[in-house]
Design a protein around this motif. Sequence first.
Motif, PDB file in Angstrom:
ATOM      1  N   GLU A 175       0.834  -1.204   0.000  1.00  0.00           N
ATOM      2  CA  GLU A 175       0.000   0.000   0.000  1.00  0.00           C
ATOM      3  C   GLU A 175       0.869   1.255   0.000  1.00  0.00           C
ATOM      4  OE1 GLU A 175      -3.502   0.379  -0.019  1.00  0.00           O
ATOM      5  OE2 GLU A 175      -3.284  -1.682  -0.729  1.00  0.00           O
ATOM      6  N   TYR A 176       1.957   1.208   0.748  1.00  0.00           N
ATOM      7  CA  TYR A 176       2.867   2.352   0.791  1.00  0.00           C
ATOM      8  C   TYR A 176       3.498   2.586  -0.585  1.00  0.00           C
ATOM      9  CZ  TYR A 176       6.674   5.434   2.173  1.00  0.00           C
ATOM     10  OH  TYR A 176       7.532   6.501   2.262  1.00  0.00           O
ATOM     11  N   LEU A 177       3.970   1.514  -1.227  1.00  0.00           N
ATOM     12  CA  LEU A 177       4.584   1.654  -2.546  1.00  0.00           C
ATOM     13  C   LEU A 177       3.581   2.201  -3.566  1.00  0.00           C
ATOM     14  CD1 LEU A 177       6.673  -1.639  -2.710  1.00  0.00           C
ATOM     15  CD2 LEU A 177       7.603   0.673  -2.696  1.00  0.00           C
ATOM     16  N   ALA A 178       2.351   1.691  -3.528  1.00  0.00           N
ATOM     17  CA  ALA A 178       1.326   2.190  -4.446  1.00  0.00           C
ATOM     18  C   ALA A 178       1.067   3.677  -4.224  1.00  0.00           C
ATOM     19  CB  ALA A 178       0.043   1.384  -4.281  1.00  0.00           C
ATOM     20  N   GLY A 179       1.047   4.079  -2.959  1.00  0.00           N
ATOM     21  CA  GLY A 179       0.836   5.484  -2.644  1.00  0.00           C
ATOM     22  C   GLY A 179       1.976   6.380  -3.102  1.00  0.00           C
ATOM     23  N   ARG A 180       3.138   5.802  -3.275  1.00  0.00           N
ATOM     24  CA  ARG A 180       4.301   6.556  -3.757  1.00  0.00           C
ATOM     25  C   ARG A 180       4.395   6.547  -5.284  1.00  0.00           C
ATOM     26  NH1 ARG A 180       7.501  10.003  -1.514  1.00  0.00           N
ATOM     27  NH2 ARG A 180       9.482   8.933  -1.945  1.00  0.00           N
ATOM     28  N   GLY A 181       3.442   5.891  -5.942  1.00  0.00           N
ATOM     29  CA  GLY A 181       3.385   5.931  -7.391  1.00  0.00           C
ATOM     30  C   GLY A 181       4.109   4.814  -8.111  1.00  0.00           C
ATOM     31  N   TYR A 182       4.577   3.798  -7.392  1.00  0.00           N
ATOM     32  CA  TYR A 182       5.247   2.677  -8.044  1.00  0.00           C
ATOM     33  C   TYR A 182       4.216   1.689  -8.588  1.00  0.00           C
ATOM     34  CZ  TYR A 182       9.224   4.581  -5.473  1.00  0.00           C
ATOM     35  OH  TYR A 182      10.180   5.420  -4.966  1.00  0.00           O
ATOM     36  N   ARG A 183       4.655   0.840  -9.520  1.00  0.00           N
ATOM     37  CA  ARG A 183       3.739  -0.046 -10.217  1.00  0.00           C
ATOM     38  C   ARG A 183       3.889  -1.488  -9.749  1.00  0.00           C
ATOM     39  NH1 ARG A 183       3.707  -2.690 -15.157  1.00  0.00           N
ATOM     40  NH2 ARG A 183       5.676  -1.791 -15.858  1.00  0.00           N
ATOM     41  N   ARG A 184       2.778  -2.039  -9.290  1.00  0.00           N
ATOM     42  CA  ARG A 184       2.765  -3.459  -8.927  1.00  0.00           C
ATOM     43  C   ARG A 184       2.753  -4.296 -10.201  1.00  0.00           C
ATOM     44  NH1 ARG A 184      -1.153  -3.911  -4.994  1.00  0.00           N
ATOM     45  NH2 ARG A 184       0.195  -4.687  -3.317  1.00  0.00           N
ATOM     46  N   VAL A 224      -1.973 -14.355 -12.913  1.00  0.00           N
ATOM     47  CA  VAL A 224      -0.631 -13.890 -13.244  1.00  0.00           C
ATOM     48  C   VAL A 224      -0.707 -12.921 -14.425  1.00  0.00           C
ATOM     49  CG1 VAL A 224      -0.139 -15.832 -14.802  1.00  0.00           C
ATOM     50  CG2 VAL A 224       1.746 -14.628 -13.695  1.00  0.00           C
ATOM     51  N   THR A 225       0.134 -11.910 -14.419  1.00  0.00           N
ATOM     52  CA  THR A 225       0.100 -10.865 -15.440  1.00  0.00           C
ATOM     53  C   THR A 225       1.113 -11.141 -16.551  1.00  0.00           C
ATOM     54  OG1 THR A 225       1.759  -9.503 -14.314  1.00  0.00           O
ATOM     55  CG2 THR A 225      -0.555  -9.176 -13.677  1.00  0.00           C
ATOM     56  N   LEU A 243       5.167 -12.448 -16.570  1.00  0.00           N
ATOM     57  CA  LEU A 243       5.631 -13.530 -17.438  1.00  0.00           C
ATOM     58  C   LEU A 243       6.609 -13.054 -18.494  1.00  0.00           C
ATOM     59  CD1 LEU A 243       2.235 -15.375 -17.993  1.00  0.00           C
ATOM     60  CD2 LEU A 243       4.099 -16.082 -16.477  1.00  0.00           C
ATOM     61  N   GLY A 244       6.668 -11.741 -18.731  1.00  0.00           N
ATOM     62  CA  GLY A 244       7.548 -11.210 -19.766  1.00  0.00           C
ATOM     63  C   GLY A 244       7.052 -11.500 -21.162  1.00  0.00           C
ATOM     64  N   THR A 245       5.716 -11.606 -21.321  1.00  0.00           N
ATOM     65  CA  THR A 245       5.149 -11.949 -22.622  1.00  0.00           C
ATOM     66  C   THR A 245       4.456 -10.777 -23.288  1.00  0.00           C
ATOM     67  OG1 THR A 245       3.125 -12.759 -21.525  1.00  0.00           O
ATOM     68  CG2 THR A 245       4.850 -14.376 -22.013  1.00  0.00           C
ATOM     69  N   ASN A 246       4.626  -9.571 -22.754  1.00  0.00           N
ATOM     70  CA  ASN A 246       4.077  -8.411 -23.452  1.00  0.00           C
ATOM     71  C   ASN A 246       4.738  -8.290 -24.823  1.00  0.00           C
ATOM     72  OD1 ASN A 246       2.219  -7.399 -21.555  1.00  0.00           O
ATOM     73  ND2 ASN A 246       3.850  -6.440 -20.372  1.00  0.00           N
ATOM     74  N   PRO A 247       3.943  -8.261 -25.904  1.00  0.00           N
ATOM     75  CA  PRO A 247       4.558  -8.176 -27.239  1.00  0.00           C
ATOM     76  C   PRO A 247       5.291  -6.855 -27.432  1.00  0.00           C
ATOM     77  CG  PRO A 247       2.170  -7.900 -27.370  1.00  0.00           C
ATOM     78  CD  PRO A 247       2.476  -8.276 -25.958  1.00  0.00           C
ATOM     79  N   SER A 248       6.474  -6.938 -28.021  1.00  0.00           N
ATOM     80  CA  SER A 248       7.279  -5.744 -28.264  1.00  0.00           C
ATOM     81  C   SER A 248       8.312  -6.067 -29.326  1.00  0.00           C
ATOM     82  CB  SER A 248       7.982  -5.282 -26.991  1.00  0.00           C
ATOM     83  OG  SER A 248       8.973  -6.220 -26.604  1.00  0.00           O
ATOM     84  N   PRO A 249       8.806  -5.063 -30.049  1.00  0.00           N
ATOM     85  CA  PRO A 249       9.897  -5.308 -31.010  1.00  0.00           C
ATOM     86  C   PRO A 249      11.121  -5.932 -30.350  1.00  0.00           C
ATOM     87  CG  PRO A 249       8.923  -3.148 -31.363  1.00  0.00           C
ATOM     88  CD  PRO A 249       8.334  -3.670 -30.089  1.00  0.00           C
ATOM     89  N   GLU A 250      11.400  -5.531 -29.110  1.00  0.00           N
ATOM     90  CA  GLU A 250      12.564  -6.090 -28.408  1.00  0.00           C
ATOM     91  C   GLU A 250      12.399  -7.588 -28.171  1.00  0.00           C
ATOM     92  OE1 GLU A 250      15.103  -5.501 -24.248  1.00  0.00           O
ATOM     93  OE2 GLU A 250      13.320  -4.283 -24.624  1.00  0.00           O
TER      94      GLU A 250
END
Length: 371
Positions: A264-273, A330-331, A335-342
Amino acid sequence: MGSAHENLHSERGPLRGEHPGRSRDPVIKVVDLAWLEFEKTDLDRAETFALDFGFAVARRTRDALYLRGTLPGTHCLVIRKGPGSRFVGPAFLAATPGDLSRLARATGSDVRELGDPGGGRVVELRDPSGFPVRVVHGVAELPPMSGQRPVPMNVGDARPRINATQRPAREPARVQRLGHVVLETRWFERALGWYLDTLGMIVSDFLFLDGQRDRGPTMAFVRCDRGGVPADHHTLAMHLGPGVGYVHSAYQVADLDAVAAGGEYLAGRGYRRVWGIGRHIQGSQIFDYWRDPDRLMVEHFADGDLFDCTVEPGWAPMSAGGLAQWGPPVTRDFLGTNPSPELLRTVFTALREDNEIDAARLLGLMKAMRA
């Protein structure tokens, strides 16, 4: 053999002739993961995130940041100023000075003095994936610091908390110690063999691809062999993939409340879960994954499994759905499966090189990540 794993940590053990998960005659047996080394372009920004995540600063110089947890031991992270933001490699603890000498002789390396705070000596190696690996001994131990205490729980007939409320503060989860690092490699079998043969580590769990078990495992959760002294279920985890690099690192905190309130603290500081909160299957940890400002993934965890040397490897199919006992789905980010040129470039490179990735392996990994 399978009955030894029932209700323990895997629903099955190995089949006849499968990987034993340990070396018959390792060079040495490391006893723990000492620290991880990173490079960052901005040490001020790195320190801000570190404090928000729950580390304490052990030392700061113009060119380096040394971070620690509350438990006694060495610093657990070294972040050096560099031209980019990247993972450099792990450092493992040797049991004795003699182990360093034996390791140096076996690998054609030298034992030299460490120039970092805490002193000590080091043998510098490189694993088959190309990661620099340090093995150290004699580094001065930092004293314990005050930390968060696990909250007392009223459970069933055990009700120790009387005339008192629960009010965990929404504050950074105080990191206690470094737990493990996870790496991706195109040379999984070679790299695994190196860590077992050279550093004496042993496998807690293997994962294999559906329909490809006869080709061997594609992921291993590897622990330190301390004999009868229990060790974390995994200090190192590796999986076969088209990339070669850091996946995430994990840091122990007090309990579920520390994980949740710290999140909750990290989310409040603007970091991404990235993914969480949930409980893993292999290792059983309560987990919560986050991205730091440079998009490197880090994990808060609590309540992980501890195994001594008598526990044989478990075997289970690899699947996205098999990563957690409970928690949100699971996101793709995890998993590192977001499609991207890289990602496409990485896949094409892997298929062209001489490594353990081929079309069948790649399709099996893709299927597992959708399962």
